[in-house]
Design a protein around this motif. Structure first.
Motif, PDB file in Angstrom:
ATOM      1  N   TYR A 138       0.831  -1.201   0.000  1.00 36.02           N
ATOM      2  CA  TYR A 138       0.000   0.000   0.000  1.00 36.02           C
ATOM      3  C   TYR A 138       0.871   1.258   0.000  1.00 36.02           C
ATOM      4  N   LEU A 139       1.917   1.275   0.822  1.00 37.21           N
ATOM      5  CA  LEU A 139       2.792   2.444   0.902  1.00 37.21           C
ATOM      6  C   LEU A 139       3.555   2.658  -0.407  1.00 37.21           C
ATOM      7  N   CYS A 140       3.963   1.580  -1.051  1.00 37.88           N
ATOM      8  CA  CYS A 140       4.638   1.718  -2.354  1.00 37.88           C
ATOM      9  C   CYS A 140       3.701   2.371  -3.354  1.00 37.88           C
ATOM     10  N   ARG A 141       2.458   1.945  -3.317  1.00 42.95           N
ATOM     11  CA  ARG A 141       1.467   2.503  -4.232  1.00 42.95           C
ATOM     12  C   ARG A 141       1.228   3.992  -3.947  1.00 42.95           C
ATOM     13  N   GLN A 142       1.122   4.341  -2.668  1.00 40.13           N
ATOM     14  CA  GLN A 142       0.819   5.709  -2.285  1.00 40.13           C
ATOM     15  C   GLN A 142       1.990   6.656  -2.475  1.00 40.13           C
ATOM     16  N   MET A 143       3.191   6.203  -2.153  1.00 44.73           N
ATOM     17  CA  MET A 143       4.333   7.112  -2.077  1.00 44.73           C
ATOM     18  C   MET A 143       5.178   7.161  -3.354  1.00 44.73           C
ATOM     19  N   LEU A 144       5.068   6.144  -4.185  1.00 46.62           N
ATOM     20  CA  LEU A 144       5.944   6.084  -5.352  1.00 46.62           C
ATOM     21  C   LEU A 144       5.222   6.289  -6.670  1.00 46.62           C
ATOM     22  N   SER A 200     -10.452   1.928  10.816  1.00 49.29           N
ATOM     23  CA  SER A 200      -9.489   1.791  11.918  1.00 49.29           C
ATOM     24  C   SER A 200      -8.641   3.044  12.077  1.00 49.29           C
ATOM     25  N   ARG A 201      -8.878   3.780  13.141  1.00 49.19           N
ATOM     26  CA  ARG A 201      -8.051   4.935  13.444  1.00 49.19           C
ATOM     27  C   ARG A 201      -6.638   4.483  13.822  1.00 49.19           C
ATOM     28  N   GLU A 202      -6.531   3.324  14.420  1.00 56.95           N
ATOM     29  CA  GLU A 202      -5.221   2.796  14.814  1.00 56.95           C
ATOM     30  C   GLU A 202      -4.340   2.564  13.589  1.00 56.95           C
ATOM     31  N   LEU A 203      -4.931   1.988  12.525  1.00 52.78           N
ATOM     32  CA  LEU A 203      -4.160   1.769  11.303  1.00 52.78           C
ATOM     33  C   LEU A 203      -3.796   3.101  10.652  1.00 52.78           C
ATOM     34  N   GLN A 204      -4.695   4.059  10.690  1.00 59.66           N
ATOM     35  CA  GLN A 204      -4.391   5.378  10.133  1.00 59.66           C
ATOM     36  C   GLN A 204      -3.158   5.971  10.806  1.00 59.66           C
ATOM     37  N   GLU A 205      -3.097   5.858  12.116  1.00 67.26           N
ATOM     38  CA  GLU A 205      -1.958   6.398  12.861  1.00 67.26           C
ATOM     39  C   GLU A 205      -0.679   5.631  12.538  1.00 67.26           C
ATOM     40  N   GLU A 206      -0.805   4.293  12.379  1.00 68.70           N
ATOM     41  CA  GLU A 206       0.357   3.486  12.007  1.00 68.70           C
ATOM     42  C   GLU A 206       0.926   3.939  10.667  1.00 68.70           C
ATOM     43  N   ILE A 207       0.035   4.090   9.689  1.00 67.06           N
ATOM     44  CA  ILE A 207       0.463   4.471   8.342  1.00 67.06           C
ATOM     45  C   ILE A 207       1.134   5.845   8.361  1.00 67.06           C
ATOM     46  N   GLU A 208       0.531   6.776   9.085  1.00 64.74           N
ATOM     47  CA  GLU A 208       1.092   8.124   9.172  1.00 64.74           C
ATOM     48  C   GLU A 208       2.488   8.095   9.784  1.00 64.74           C
ATOM     49  N   LEU A 209       2.662   7.296  10.820  1.00 71.72           N
ATOM     50  CA  LEU A 209       3.962   7.212  11.493  1.00 71.72           C
ATOM     51  C   LEU A 209       5.011   6.568  10.597  1.00 71.72           C
ATOM     52  N   ILE A 210       4.637   5.481   9.919  1.00 69.80           N
ATOM     53  CA  ILE A 210       5.584   4.803   9.029  1.00 69.80           C
ATOM     54  C   ILE A 210       5.994   5.725   7.884  1.00 69.80           C
ATOM     55  N   LYS A 241       6.044   8.952   7.899  1.00 72.98           N
ATOM     56  CA  LYS A 241       6.914   9.988   8.471  1.00 72.98           C
ATOM     57  C   LYS A 241       8.339   9.448   8.632  1.00 72.98           C
ATOM     58  N   ASN A 242       8.458   8.224   9.137  1.00 74.04           N
ATOM     59  CA  ASN A 242       9.783   7.626   9.325  1.00 74.04           C
ATOM     60  C   ASN A 242      10.487   7.397   7.993  1.00 74.04           C
ATOM     61  N   ILE A 243       9.724   6.987   6.973  1.00 70.17           N
ATOM     62  CA  ILE A 243      10.324   6.743   5.654  1.00 70.17           C
ATOM     63  C   ILE A 243      10.907   8.033   5.094  1.00 70.17           C
ATOM     64  N   ARG A 244      10.164   9.131   5.226  1.00 70.83           N
ATOM     65  CA  ARG A 244      10.621  10.402   4.663  1.00 70.83           C
ATOM     66  C   ARG A 244      11.822  10.956   5.406  1.00 70.83           C
ATOM     67  N   GLU A 245      11.884  10.710   6.697  1.00 71.86           N
ATOM     68  CA  GLU A 245      12.946  11.305   7.512  1.00 71.86           C
ATOM     69  C   GLU A 245      14.216  10.478   7.516  1.00 71.86           C
ATOM     70  N   ASN A 246      14.108   9.187   7.257  1.00 69.90           N
ATOM     71  CA  ASN A 246      15.297   8.319   7.330  1.00 69.90           C
ATOM     72  C   ASN A 246      15.999   8.193   5.977  1.00 69.90           C
TER      73      ASN A 246
END
Length: 554
Positions: A499-505, A537-547, A549-554
């Motif tokens: 999902y993140l590959c699809r969204q971010m790339l 799921s608000r919990e999954l939303q927060e997970e995705i947002e955090l991941i 953020k970490n991808i962009r900063e690292n």
């Protein structure tokens, strides 16, 4: 000499020759030529049939000269090429694509009963409450509202007056069309009335958004074919409603407007209504507010849409969370489809991921549903070439040349958003013209576009960096992430990574699948699963947002 005994082999030879020319996009050749059938060939003469008049006109306009050149290059003589319409053609759908959309749709729940439109003032007030407090009515009278022409002649503007009206004309092509005001004289004795195919005085009929200007590629071919089928035969049961979804900037609005423009040009007796969901909300709120002074306001609102032969609603995801408005929409929806009138919907997400009543979701899916994927490099390159040609033609600037290596660079570094892509090309053309730099080089363009794309910060990312952060976050190994294990925690992390590959790339499903040792359909399923869970799921939303953020900063 041509070998007429092997008709199909000879035709395939011609097709391959056409695709070999540098000026031709092979993906578009495949899209259109798949709907042609060779019928006869001899020295100096070729006849083929198209399954619809639309395909005939498109091939003649786009490829006729190239087909004739291919025949001359292959056989050494000039050819007369005739294209006829096959009366037994498939009403607009290519043979290889007919199966997915021709199959009977699953039985949907019983249609929601069509209630009197204004039976409940409490519901009306609920709709009003859903709007922003400062929302203004969308309908205004006057002569300065923008109505653009479909073809050559603009439609008359309501209340234009005896001396003419103000009409907004498009001055640039594409989804970012700008409009300039011009005064049009009103012919003596002509009626000043609302154009039959206008939604209201603020509607912009984007005449530049046609099927001809839509660049077809693997990422959007099915959506294009379905849209053409609807435009050629509105109300066809297996494509009513038609639901097109995909991320912003991929061409959904272009296809809706293309349907509108095509029907107006070929079936002027039909009334086509295009409306954005925000305009619909404002329009209805205006009717609610006006009810105390004008008891006909609800009826007028209702009839504006029920009188349509084809209703096109854009950005329907904005109805999410507005239950009262959704009820109104589906009263319209059911009445129109029950009468055999065509409804086309567009959204930035799949129907099942829009947070509305399940009954409505099933109705969204009861006809044809297709997505538009991010364009592959070849399609983006076709868009760039088409946009450059549009600029040359509109500005009478045929001397403008953007080198091939620069076009390819823009196609490779750009995001999936077509608007951003076109604006990058415009920036390069401006550098060539306004700054007198006809010899602009690739290094110059790299500097020029360094911070152009909104997703530019993400262009340094790749699949590997996303995989690495997901592995770290969920504490699994790379071998497990791309391997065959299906334990719950690993499968969950794998779906999130896809999902993140699809969204971010902004890369196609197939390209993602290669990096996870999965096929296209597996990636689609995984992305869909995450999208569906995100709505609940608000919990999954927060997970995705955090991941992220970490991808962009690292």
């Amino acid at each position: 000499m041509v070998d007429s005994s092997n008709l199909y082999e000879t035709w395939q030879l011609v097709c391959n020759q056409v695709k070999g020319y540098d000026s031709v996009n092979p993906v578009q050749v495949d899209a259109f030529f798949s709907r042609l059938q060779p019928q006869a060939i001899s020295d100096g003469f070729l006849i083929v049939t198209a399954d619809t008049a639309f395909i005939k006109s498109q091939v003649e306009r786009r490829f006729m000269t190239t087909i004739q050149q291919a025949l001359k290059d292959l056989f050494g003589i000039d050819y007369l090429v005739e294209i006829e319409v096959d009366p037994m053609g498939d009403a607009g759908m290519p043979v290889q694509m007919a199966a997915p959309v021709a199959a009977p749709a699953p039985m949907a729940p019983a249609p929601i009963p069509a209630q009197p439109f204004v039976a409940d003032l409490a519901q009306n007030q609920a709709v009003a409450n859903e709007m922003q407090p400062a929302a203004a009515p969308a309908h205004h009278s006057g002569t300065t509202q923008p109505i653009a022409p479909v073809q050559a002649q603009p439609a008359p503007v309501e209340d234009a007056g005896e001396t003419g009206g103000n009409v907004m004309f498009p001055v640039t092509a594409g989804e970012e069309t700008e409009f300039v005001e011009q005064i049009l004289p009103t012919p003596r004795g002509a009626e000043t009335r609302r154009p039959r195919n206008a939604v209201n005085d603020t509607a912009l009929l984007a005449s530049a958004l046609t099927f001809e200007t839509f660049v077809v590629g693997n990422s959007n071919r099915l959506a294009y074919s379905m849209a053409v089928a609807v435009a050629e035969e509105p109300g066809k049961k297996n494509l009513n409603p038609l639901f097109i979804y995909g991320r912003s900037g991929l061409g959904k609005t272009h296809l809706l407007r293309a349907i509108q423009n095509y029907i107006i040009a070929t079936n002027p007796q039909m009334r086509v209504v295009y409306i954005d969901s925000s305009e619909f909300l404002s329009d209805y709120t205006a009717a609610v507010v006006a009810h105390d002074k004008n008891k006909d306001s609800y009826l007028n609102f209702q009839n504006r849409y029920l009188d349509a032969d084809v209703l096109l609603i854009d950005d329907v995801q904005k109805f999410q969370g507005k239950s009262a408005t959704v009820d109104i929409v589906f009263q319209l929806f059911n009445k129109l489809t029950d009468m055999g009138k065509q409804v086309v919907l567009a959204a930035d997400r799949a129907p099942k991921t829009i947070d509305i009543d399940e009954r409505y979701t099933s109705r969204f899916n009861s006809g044809g549903t297709c997505d538009i994927q991010p364009p592959e490099v070849e399609t983006k390159l076709g868009i760039i070439k088409g946009f450059i040609e549009e600029y040359r033609s509109s500005e009478n600037a045929y001397g403008i040349d953007v080198p091939e290596d620069i076009q390819m660079y823009i196609a490779e570094i750009s995001s999936s958003n077509v608007r951003e892509l076109k604006s990058a090309v415009t920036k390069v053309i401006s550098q060539i013209t306004y700054f007198n730099n006809p010899d602009i080089s690739l290094p110059d363009v790299r500097v020029l576009l360094e911070n152009h794309f909104l997703s530019g910060a993400n262009k340094r990312l790749d699949v590997a960096s996303i995989q690495k952060e997901v592995e770290r976050y969920y504490k699994i190994s790379h071998a497990d992430l791309v391997g065959k294990k299906r334990s719950r925690n690993i499968a969950y992390a794998r779906q999130v990574a896809m999902y993140l590959c699809r969204q971010m790339l902004d890369i196609p499903y197939n390209d993602i699948g290669k990096r996870f040792d999965r096929d296209h359909s597996s990636v689609m399923y995984s992305v869909g699963q995450v999208e569906e869970k995100l709505t609940k799921s608000r919990e999954l939303q927060e997970e995705i947002e955090l991941i992220m953020k970490n991808i962009r900063e690292n």
